[in-house]
Write a protein that holds these residues in place. Sequence first.
Motif, PDB file in Angstrom:
ATOM      1  N   GLU A  10     -10.539 -11.857   9.060  1.00 14.72           N
ATOM      2  CA  GLU A  10     -10.013 -13.013   9.810  1.00 14.72           C
ATOM      3  C   GLU A  10      -9.143 -13.898   9.053  1.00 14.72           C
ATOM      4  N   LEU A  11      -9.489 -14.114   7.779  1.00 13.20           N
ATOM      5  CA  LEU A  11      -8.605 -14.694   6.975  1.00 13.20           C
ATOM      6  C   LEU A  11      -7.495 -14.524   6.658  1.00 13.20           C
ATOM      7  N   ARG A  12      -7.366 -13.001   6.523  1.00 12.02           N
ATOM      8  CA  ARG A  12      -6.131 -12.326   6.325  1.00 12.02           C
ATOM      9  C   ARG A  12      -5.101 -12.513   7.612  1.00 12.02           C
ATOM     10  N   ILE A  13      -5.869 -12.462   8.712  1.00 12.86           N
ATOM     11  CA  ILE A  13      -4.912 -12.482   9.884  1.00 12.86           C
ATOM     12  C   ILE A  13      -4.320 -14.160  10.168  1.00 12.86           C
ATOM     13  N   ILE A  14      -5.209 -14.974   9.677  1.00 20.96           N
ATOM     14  CA  ILE A  14      -4.507 -16.292  10.102  1.00 20.96           C
ATOM     15  C   ILE A  14      -3.500 -16.558   9.172  1.00 20.96           C
ATOM     16  N   VAL A  15      -3.579 -16.049   7.876  1.00 21.13           N
ATOM     17  CA  VAL A  15      -2.555 -16.246   6.632  1.00 21.13           C
ATOM     18  C   VAL A  15      -1.281 -15.293   7.327  1.00 21.13           C
ATOM     19  N   ALA A  16      -1.444 -14.094   7.799  1.00 24.62           N
ATOM     20  CA  ALA A  16      -0.293 -13.413   8.119  1.00 24.62           C
ATOM     21  C   ALA A  16       0.369 -13.964   9.449  1.00 24.62           C
ATOM     22  N   VAL A  17      -0.217 -14.678  10.348  1.00 26.75           N
ATOM     23  CA  VAL A  17       0.297 -15.423  11.319  1.00 26.75           C
ATOM     24  C   VAL A  17       1.138 -16.579  10.782  1.00 26.75           C
ATOM     25  N   GLU A  18       0.508 -17.232  10.015  1.00 27.99           N
ATOM     26  CA  GLU A  18       1.231 -18.526   9.363  1.00 27.99           C
ATOM     27  C   GLU A  18       2.367 -18.108   8.567  1.00 27.99           C
ATOM     28  N   ASP A  19       2.622 -16.816   7.855  1.00 31.09           N
ATOM     29  CA  ASP A  19       3.458 -16.433   7.233  1.00 31.09           C
ATOM     30  C   ASP A  19       4.704 -15.930   8.156  1.00 31.09           C
ATOM     31  N   ALA A  20       4.318 -15.184   9.179  1.00 33.32           N
ATOM     32  CA  ALA A  20       5.303 -14.652  10.220  1.00 33.32           C
ATOM     33  C   ALA A  20       5.666 -15.646  11.381  1.00 33.32           C
ATOM     34  N   ARG A  21       4.836 -16.794  11.557  1.00 31.16           N
ATOM     35  CA  ARG A  21       5.056 -17.672  12.677  1.00 31.16           C
ATOM     36  C   ARG A  21       5.067 -17.038  13.938  1.00 31.16           C
ATOM     37  N   SER A  22       4.319 -15.900  13.977  1.00 35.25           N
ATOM     38  CA  SER A  22       4.248 -15.303  15.184  1.00 35.25           C
ATOM     39  C   SER A  22       3.075 -14.190  15.227  1.00 35.25           C
ATOM     40  N   PHE A  23       2.339 -14.005  16.463  1.00 37.56           N
ATOM     41  CA  PHE A  23       1.342 -13.237  16.356  1.00 37.56           C
ATOM     42  C   PHE A  23       1.855 -11.602  16.144  1.00 37.56           C
ATOM     43  N   SER A  24       2.983 -11.206  16.998  1.00 41.17           N
ATOM     44  CA  SER A  24       3.473 -10.147  16.864  1.00 41.17           C
ATOM     45  C   SER A  24       3.823  -9.714  15.396  1.00 41.17           C
ATOM     46  N   GLY A  25       4.572 -10.799  14.907  1.00 42.26           N
ATOM     47  CA  GLY A  25       4.935 -10.298  13.205  1.00 42.26           C
ATOM     48  C   GLY A  25       3.799 -10.241  12.319  1.00 42.26           C
ATOM     49  N   ALA A  26       2.882 -10.973  12.568  1.00 40.91           N
ATOM     50  CA  ALA A  26       1.487 -10.780  11.674  1.00 40.91           C
ATOM     51  C   ALA A  26       0.917  -9.262  12.149  1.00 40.91           C
ATOM     52  N   ALA A  27       0.939  -8.934  13.502  1.00 45.57           N
ATOM     53  CA  ALA A  27       0.362  -7.581  13.805  1.00 45.57           C
ATOM     54  C   ALA A  27       1.261  -6.555  13.187  1.00 45.57           C
ATOM     55  N   ALA A  28       2.602  -6.799  13.069  1.00 46.34           N
ATOM     56  CA  ALA A  28       3.284  -5.707  12.554  1.00 46.34           C
ATOM     57  C   ALA A  28       3.115  -5.607  11.018  1.00 46.34           C
ATOM     58  N   ALA A  29       2.963  -6.725  10.298  1.00 42.10           N
ATOM     59  CA  ALA A  29       2.561  -6.921   8.802  1.00 42.10           C
ATOM     60  C   ALA A  29       1.184  -6.369   8.567  1.00 42.10           C
ATOM     61  N   LEU A  30       0.467  -6.240   9.475  1.00 42.90           N
ATOM     62  CA  LEU A  30      -1.031  -5.776   9.077  1.00 42.90           C
ATOM     63  C   LEU A  30      -1.388  -4.579   9.436  1.00 42.90           C
TER      64      LEU A  30
END
Length: 308
Positions: A10-30
């Motif tokens: 869950e922590l990795r996901i909120i970090v990824a969302v902040e880095d990508a500034r989007s849910f789709s970008g976080a999803a692609a990264a993870l």
Amino acid sequence: MAEHDLAPHELRIIVAVEDARSFSGAAAALGLTQSAVSHSVRGTEKKIGAVLFERGRRGAAPTAAGERAVVHARRVLRLLETLAAEARGAAAGGGPAAVTGPLRIAAFRSAALHLLPAALTRLRARHPGIEPEVRVVRELGRGTAGEVADGRADVGIATLGTTSPVPAGLVGGVLVEEPYAFVHPAGHPDPRSLPLVDWAENCTSYTRDWWARQDWLPKATTRTEDDGAVLAMVSAGHAMAVMPALSLTGAPPSVAVTDLGPGRPTRSVGYVTTPEQAATHVVRALIRELRAAAAEAAVSNSRKPEYL
């Protein structure tokens, strides 16, 4: 795990969302679906009791609560990595020398060029399993200390002093005190007649106060991006400057360095880290090597300036 505890994923996901500034970008990264990311963030917000991201057509922008949550998430995730690395080293019987994994370092340009390489050479010789990752950061605003405070770096090489102390929540210490000097083209008949060139990182308000008291120094008419450009302009005979010692390492013979006397300004260069990282084998090892490299640099910098 208690009902409201957060899991590492869950922590990795909120970090990824902040880095990508989007849910789709976080999803692609993870490697997840966007719906899985959205579901996880909603669950995290429910557990914390605060909205972490403002959703909109332009993506996901962290709220004030989100910014703080992501900082802590980065630092917690890094501690989990450190826990595993140090435990593996202890299990292997190698102690501190057996520690492996990344070491994230933020440094400003002249420190990255003239202080950090020697320290990293020593560090990797003694700890071959450590993988240094260096980011060069402009020492403006929050600078390298901000990278550490935000969990993006384990150690920052920063400028410290009474006007720029170690930020709250971090720990640190001075590695070297750099004197400033008057820098001008070698052999120029009247270097004080040249234009003054400066750069944005040059540096503390103490230095600026000293600068303002010098009647012989005009207002800077040229500003460059970094100290290397300043040195190039001076070397070519186009300008004079006031620069710290670290920036003058390896200055060409075409550049003359004149001591500014006992009232000269100085700049403290040191390290900053978090209290939790300060206790780790890898960060303590780097600090030891930085101290050794700083001491060697002070001894080897034997080019004696003339006196003003």
